[in-house]
Design a protein around this motif. Structure first.
Motif, mmCIF file in Angstrom:
data_model
loop_
_atom_site.group_PDB
_atom_site.id
_atom_site.type_symbol
_atom_site.label_atom_id
_atom_site.label_comp_id
_atom_site.label_asym_id
_atom_site.label_seq_id
_atom_site.Cartn_x
_atom_site.Cartn_y
_atom_site.Cartn_z
ATOM 1 N N GLU A 261 0.708 -1.248 0.038
ATOM 2 C CA GLU A 261 -0.034 0.043 0.165
ATOM 3 C C GLU A 261 0.864 1.428 -0.046
ATOM 4 O OE1 GLU A 261 -3.309 0.171 -0.405
ATOM 5 O OE2 GLU A 261 -3.543 -2.189 -0.238
ATOM 6 N N VAL A 262 2.139 1.140 -0.064
ATOM 7 C CA VAL A 262 3.249 2.353 -0.097
ATOM 8 C C VAL A 262 4.004 2.309 -1.101
ATOM 9 C CG1 VAL A 262 4.983 3.578 1.196
ATOM 10 C CG2 VAL A 262 2.896 2.211 2.562
ATOM 11 N N ALA A 263 3.375 3.261 -2.028
ATOM 12 C CA ALA A 263 4.090 3.008 -3.369
ATOM 13 C C ALA A 263 5.707 3.750 -3.452
ATOM 14 C CB ALA A 263 3.377 4.125 -4.172
ATOM 15 N N GLU A 264 5.967 4.206 -2.582
ATOM 16 C CA GLU A 264 7.250 4.634 -2.327
ATOM 17 C C GLU A 264 8.157 3.704 -1.874
ATOM 18 O OE1 GLU A 264 5.189 8.484 -0.883
ATOM 19 O OE2 GLU A 264 4.968 6.147 -0.867
ATOM 20 N N TRP A 295 14.013 3.505 1.864
ATOM 21 C CA TRP A 295 13.680 2.821 3.031
ATOM 22 C C TRP A 295 14.224 3.378 4.298
ATOM 23 C CZ3 TRP A 295 11.160 -2.359 3.614
ATOM 24 C CH2 TRP A 295 10.592 -2.750 2.504
ATOM 25 N N GLN A 296 15.373 4.021 4.445
ATOM 26 C CA GLN A 296 15.908 4.766 5.671
ATOM 27 C C GLN A 296 14.992 5.972 5.837
ATOM 28 O OE1 GLN A 296 20.010 5.204 4.278
ATOM 29 N NE2 GLN A 296 20.657 3.531 5.568
ATOM 30 N N ASP A 297 14.594 6.679 4.624
ATOM 31 C CA ASP A 297 13.753 7.822 5.204
ATOM 32 C C ASP A 297 12.388 7.524 5.536
ATOM 33 O OD1 ASP A 297 13.554 10.697 4.657
ATOM 34 O OD2 ASP A 297 12.020 9.906 3.162
ATOM 35 N N LEU A 298 11.861 6.561 5.138
ATOM 36 C CA LEU A 298 10.580 6.105 5.623
ATOM 37 C C LEU A 298 10.382 5.317 6.887
ATOM 38 C CD1 LEU A 298 8.613 5.369 2.154
ATOM 39 C CD2 LEU A 298 8.731 7.281 3.370
ATOM 40 N N LEU A 299 11.285 4.471 7.072
ATOM 41 C CA LEU A 299 11.391 3.610 8.195
ATOM 42 C C LEU A 299 12.533 3.522 9.156
ATOM 43 C CD1 LEU A 299 10.178 0.378 6.165
ATOM 44 C CD2 LEU A 299 8.735 2.159 7.400
ATOM 45 N N GLY A 300 13.259 4.416 8.969
ATOM 46 C CA GLY A 300 14.520 4.317 9.773
ATOM 47 C C GLY A 300 14.511 5.011 11.174
ATOM 48 N N ASP A 301 13.384 5.507 11.452
ATOM 49 C CA ASP A 301 13.080 5.845 12.966
ATOM 50 C C ASP A 301 12.311 4.809 13.820
ATOM 51 O OD1 ASP A 301 10.678 5.994 11.609
ATOM 52 O OD2 ASP A 301 9.813 7.595 12.679
ATOM 53 N N ILE A 342 4.603 -5.536 6.717
ATOM 54 C CA ILE A 342 3.672 -6.554 5.926
ATOM 55 C C ILE A 342 3.649 -6.578 4.583
ATOM 56 C CG2 ILE A 342 2.255 -7.069 8.406
ATOM 57 C CD1 ILE A 342 0.049 -5.501 6.946
ATOM 58 N N ALA A 343 2.978 -7.420 3.991
ATOM 59 C CA ALA A 343 2.618 -7.107 2.552
ATOM 60 C C ALA A 343 1.452 -7.925 2.466
ATOM 61 C CB ALA A 343 3.635 -8.000 1.766
ATOM 62 N N SER A 344 0.296 -7.208 2.378
ATOM 63 C CA SER A 344 -0.958 -7.854 2.341
ATOM 64 C C SER A 344 -1.766 -8.565 1.192
ATOM 65 C CB SER A 344 -2.155 -6.680 2.794
ATOM 66 O OG SER A 344 -2.103 -5.843 1.665
ATOM 67 N N ARG A 345 -1.111 -8.315 0.139
ATOM 68 C CA ARG A 345 -1.208 -8.951 -1.096
ATOM 69 C C ARG A 345 -0.240 -9.963 -1.371
ATOM 70 N NH1 ARG A 345 -3.005 -3.484 -2.621
ATOM 71 N NH2 ARG A 345 -1.045 -3.167 -3.837
ATOM 72 N N LEU A 346 1.033 -9.782 -1.192
ATOM 73 C CA LEU A 346 2.208 -10.890 -1.542
ATOM 74 C C LEU A 346 2.003 -11.821 -0.433
ATOM 75 C CD1 LEU A 346 5.009 -8.522 -2.342
ATOM 76 C CD2 LEU A 346 3.728 -9.941 -3.886
ATOM 77 N N GLU A 347 1.625 -11.742 0.822
ATOM 78 C CA GLU A 347 1.532 -12.426 1.680
ATOM 79 C C GLU A 347 0.513 -12.249 2.752
ATOM 80 O OE1 GLU A 347 6.595 -11.771 2.431
ATOM 81 O OE2 GLU A 347 5.153 -11.387 3.930
ATOM 82 N N PRO A 348 -0.614 -12.662 2.168
ATOM 83 C CA PRO A 348 -1.980 -12.224 2.902
ATOM 84 C C PRO A 348 -1.989 -13.077 4.177
ATOM 85 C CG PRO A 348 -2.423 -13.875 1.027
ATOM 86 C CD PRO A 348 -1.160 -13.242 0.823
#
Length: 375
Positions: A261-264, A295-301, A342-348
């Motif tokens: 769900e997160v295009a970036e 990934w560092q910018d979006l999740l690094g905190d 998570i990956a709701s479509r790849l790994e439901p």
């Protein structure tokens, strides 16, 4: 990034990790060339009971539900990275850190194939378990020295790819319930002059995945596991060491970041492997630097986000065999906060789990090593 991540707690390979248990057991059995890192006693019989999902912190938090286990002497080991069943069973099978045996997570890239191997299900007929995990097992080493070696677990696991990779060299003794686990173990420990028996039980982990490690269901299951350990201890023949351990702990993350769900997060990504608490991100050609930065910018905190090269250099996996490097993602994202990727479509199915594991935090990394010695 709003804050700097905490220091990475690297597993204690060679000084108190799960991979140190198998050679120590072999040394106790008198198998030549085995290093007794954990200083186990010299005895002719050994039993290793693996309770899937029994983290050290969880056990210490619930003494009333595990009176037998919490009464035993022992302490914590680090599971190794990632803190998953696949990687830990590989280490318990070979005495090597994950970088040495190559079972580096639930889903890893097949180098040059452009697809993932799910090491738990092992449905890919083109991947030979004995080639993919080429290291000799401790069971093979013990058997070659004349030790009677057995592996006691559900019959469902027999001859699966993961069992061939991690249990070869042992006589597989199917046990479909707790009573059979005790009975098969009792019989196997009495064979020959020396015996090495590994017992694997998965129900506690399964309960945690479904309901969470903070649930009443999990604590009720812990009571049955405690009884299982007590029953096995009660049938040990003289001259036996029982070593009770686990493959990982567990947490129940409440925040879910959905890759689908997160295009970036998807930009420049060819494959998404690992699992929700240890993500392997395989980049398209030439995109690894941009993927790492995003990934560092979006999740690094909330997560340790490192390049493969930096994680390997820091020793997360222990020494990594060169031909196994490409199994690891170009980028590795490991939540240290209350978060799952998570990956709701790849790994439901996996995305719906309540309890999860894989990270380097103590709640997932620390596992018990408890001892019962019957002279």
């Amino acid at each position: 990034m709003s804050a700097s991540p905490p220091p990475v707690p690297v597993p204690r390979y060679g000084a108190g990790a799960l991979a140190d248990l198998p050679p120590s057991v072999l040394a106790g059995l008198g198998v030549p060339g085995s290093r007794d890192v954990l200083r186990l006693p010299r005895l002719p019989r050994a039993c290793v009971l693996i309770i899937d999902g029994l983290g050290w912190e969880l056990l210490r938090a619930h003494p009333e539900d595990a009176p037998f286990l919490t009464s035993l002497p022992g302490g914590p080991l680090t599971a190794g990275f990632p803190a998953t069943t696949v990687a830990s069973l590989g280490s318990l099978a070979t005495g090597l850190p994950p970088g040495g045996h190559g079972l580096l997570g639930v889903q890893v890239a097949i180098p040059g194939a452009g697809r993932l191997l799910n090491c738990l299900r092992w449905k890919d007929p083109d991947i030979d378990p004995e080639t993919f995990q080429p290291a000799p097992t401790v069971y093979q080493k013990a058997a070659a020295d004349g030790v009677n070696v057995s592996y006691v677990a559900l019959g469902f696991y027999r001859n699966t790819g993961l069992s061939i990779a991690t249990a070869r060299g042992a006589t597989y003794r199917p046990a479909e319930d707790m009573g059979e686990l005790v009975g098969r173990t009792q019989h196997a420990l009495r064979e020959g002059d020396r015996a090495f028996v590994t017992v694997y039980h998965a129900d506690l982990d399964a309960t945690g995945h479904r309901h969470g490690s903070g649930s009443a269901d999990w604590r009720f299951q812990l009571r049955f596991v405690d009884l299982l350990a007590e029953r096995i201890a009660s049938v040990l023949p003289p001259g036996t060491g029982l070593y009770i351990t686990a493959d990982h702990g567990m947490v129940d993350p409440t925040e879910r970041v959905d890759f689908d769900e997160v295009a970036e997060l998807q930009e420049g990504v060819a494959l998404l492997g690992g699992d929700a608490r240890c993500r392997y991100v395989y980049a398209r050609e030439g995109a690894a630097g941009d993927v790492l930065a995003t990934w560092q910018d979006l999740l690094g905190d909330r997560a340790w986000v490192y390049s493969r090269e930096d994680a390997v250099a820091q020793g997360w996996f222990g020494p990594v065999e060169p031909d196994m490097l490409a199994r690891i993602g170009d980028v590795i994202a490991v939540p240290y906060a209350d978060m799952a990727i998570i990956a709701s479509r790849l790994e439901p199915f996996a995305s719906l789990m309540t309890g999860m594991h894989g990270s380097l935090v103590p709640a997932e990394q620390l596992v018990p090593l408890l001892r019962v010695i019957k002279e």
